[in-house]
Scaffold this motif. Structure first.
Motif: not given
Length: 235
Positions: A109-112, A150-152, A156-159, A162-165
């Motif tokens: 969460v902090m990273r995102s 969900s925040q991982a 670099p442009d995939v957070v 679900a977006a990775a899938a």
């Protein structure tokens, strides 16, 4: 000489009262200070997990549990002021410190959030500890793992997983099979999903598939079928 007379009842009561007050100050004082410090720090930190927490497919959440905690259902207990003292006692008794679900979620969460990090490592650790404490008091272990996924950052442009899938397999998260889930979970620990040589994912993917089978999350045919497939990657 006359023997020394015993202290009076009033003096004994004063002594007992002083000892009790001292014991309370020594034991409760640090706990109150820690709780006050937490309340001040968490009020200062703007980051919080999504509300409500994301709902992810059970196999996805349990796969990360197996990968990081060697159990599909890791436990998470609320962190209170006395928890650090218990942790120190366990450390001195030989227990090794390990990653916990609330810390994992707090770091993601902090990273995102995109907010500039504090200038010192100590300040960063304090912020993560405060947010992890908040998460432990408000979420379950499964919710904390879902927040982390969900925040991982999978690239670099995939957070978010679900977006990775969608990016790597051109599927929704619910459409992924066990092999694809294992590839994403195993690859999340590597540098940007091994963009140059995705075949490097085969070994960690297969290792996770074996763990999922050992924990009874997938059967033998599912494991073998997933291992026989190449590690695909979509642009």
């Amino acid at each position: 000489m006359d023997p020394v007379a015993p202290p009076s009842r009033r003096r004994r009561w004063r002594l007992v009262r002083a000892l009790v007050i001292t014991a309370l100050l020594v034991t409760i004082g640090p706990l109150l200070a820690l709780e006050l410090g937490y309340q001040v720090e968490i009020a200062r930190i703007p980051e919080r997990p999504p509300d409500p927490p994301p709902s992810l497919p059970p196999l996805v959440v349990r796969s990360l549990g197996v990968q990081l905690f060697d159990t599909p259902d890791p436990r998470m207990t609320p962190i209170y002021p006395w928890t650090p003292f218990i942790g120190l006692a366990r450390f001195y008794l030989g227990a090794r410190p390990h990653l916990i679900p609330e810390e994992l979620a707090a770091r993601q969460v902090m990273r995102s959030a995109g907010r500039p990090q504090p200038p010192t490592k100590l300040q960063r650790l304090i912020e993560v500890a405060a947010l992890a404490t908040w998460i432990s008091r408000h979420l379950s272990a499964r919710e904390a793992i879902s927040v982390a996924l969900s925040q991982a950052h999978f690239a670099p442009d995939v957070v978010g997983i679900a977006a990775a899938a969608r990016r790597f397999f051109d599927k929704s998260l619910e459409e992924l099979d066990a092999g694809e889930i294992a590839a994403l979970i195993a690859g999340s620990a590597g540098p940007s999903m091994y963009p140059d040589r995705p075949e490097r994912l085969r070994a960690p993917r297969d290792a996770l598939l074996r763990k999922l089978h050992d924990h009874g999350l997938i059967d033998e045919p599912t494991m073998q079928a997933a291992m026989e497939r190449d590690v695909r990657r979509f642009k």
